[in-house]
Scaffold this motif. Structure first.
Motif, short mmCIF file in Angstrom:
data_model
loop_
_atom_site.label_atom_id
_atom_site.label_comp_id
_atom_site.label_asym_id
_atom_site.label_seq_id
_atom_site.Cartn_x
_atom_site.Cartn_y
_atom_site.Cartn_z
N GLN A 1 -2.54 -1.27 -0.42
CA GLN A 1 -3.70 -1.84 -1.43
C GLN A 1 -5.05 -1.21 -1.18
O GLN A 1 -5.88 -1.60 -1.70
CB GLN A 1 -3.53 -3.45 -1.04
CG GLN A 1 -2.31 -4.18 -1.39
CD GLN A 1 -2.35 -5.50 -0.86
OE1 GLN A 1 -3.46 -5.93 -0.57
NE2 GLN A 1 -1.29 -6.21 -0.64
N ASP A 2 -4.90 -0.03 -0.51
CA ASP A 2 -6.21 0.89 -0.20
C ASP A 2 -7.31 -0.10 0.30
O ASP A 2 -8.41 0.14 -0.14
CB ASP A 2 -6.55 1.36 -1.43
CG ASP A 2 -7.41 2.62 -1.51
OD1 ASP A 2 -7.25 3.21 -0.27
OD2 ASP A 2 -8.23 3.03 -2.26
N LYS A 3 -6.89 -0.96 1.29
CA LYS A 3 -7.76 -1.76 2.06
C LYS A 3 -8.16 -1.03 3.36
O LYS A 3 -7.30 -0.37 3.85
CB LYS A 3 -7.28 -3.13 2.15
CG LYS A 3 -7.10 -3.94 1.02
CD LYS A 3 -6.79 -5.37 1.20
CE LYS A 3 -6.71 -6.25 -0.12
NZ LYS A 3 -6.22 -7.49 0.20
#
Length: 155
Positions: A65-67
Motif C-alpha cells: 500500500q506504499d505506506k
C-alpha cells in the motif's frame, strides 16, 4: 520477474515439506543443539514462525500500500522469545505452527501483483525491491536448514 516470484513460492512450499519431515525425529534429536552453545532444532524451527508473522502482518501490507513501515521489532528479543516458547511446546505444535504460518505467507506472496516486484522501497538506509527483500527470508531458511542437516548427519 514472474520467475523470481515462482522461485520464492517453490522454496516456501518446499520448506513446508522439509519441516514436515522433522516429525520423524526422536525427541532427543529434536532437542539437540545445532552446535555447542547454540539453539536446538526445535528452537531453530520455532523462531521462523514469528518472522513469517512479522512479514505477513508488518511488512507486506505496508509495502503493497506504499505506506510507512512500522518500526522493526528487536531481533534478539523476538528470537529469544521464540526460543523460550519452543522449549515449552511439543514438536507437533512447533511444526504445525510453522506450516500454518508458512501457508499464510505463501498465499500473501502469491497475491502480490507482478508490478510490485520491481518497485524499490527503503528499510533504514537500504534500498530494496520486494524480491530482494523476500530473497533474504529464503536465504535465512536455507541457512538454518543447512545447520539442521549438518547436525542430523553427524548424530
Amino acid at each position: 520477474m514472474l520467475k523470481n516470484k515462482e522461485n520464492l513460492l517453490i522454496h516456501f512450499e518446499n520448506s513446508i515439506d522439509w519441516v514436515k519431515r522433522l516429525k520423524e525425529l526422536t525427541e532427543n534429536q529434536w532437542r539437540t543443539p545445532i552446535a555447542e552453545g547454540k539453539w536446538t532444532i526445535a528452537e531453530v524451527i520455532g523462531h521462523l514462525t514469528p518472522w513469517d508473522q512479522f512479514l505477513i502482518e508488518q511488512r507486506l501490507p505496508f509495502l503493497l500500500q506504499d505506506k510507512a513501515l512500522p518500526k522493526s521489532p528487536d531481533e534478539n528479543e523476538i528470537n529469544q522469545q521464540a526460543a523460550t516458547l519452543s522449549q515449552m511446546k511439543t514438536k507437533d505444535e512447533i511444526i504445525e505452527e510453522f506450516i500454518l504460518n508458512r501457508r499464510k505467507l505463501i498465499i500473501a506472496v502469491n497475491n502480490i501483483p507482478v508490478e510490485m516486484w520491481e518497485k524499490e522501497f527503503n528499510i533504514g538506509t537500504s534500498s530494496l525491491t520486494l524480491y530482494t527483500y523476500l530473497l533474504g527470508f529464503k536465504e535465512h531458511d536455507e541457512h538454518h536448514f543447512e545447520q539442521i542437516e549438518k547436525v542430523l548427519s553427524t548424530s
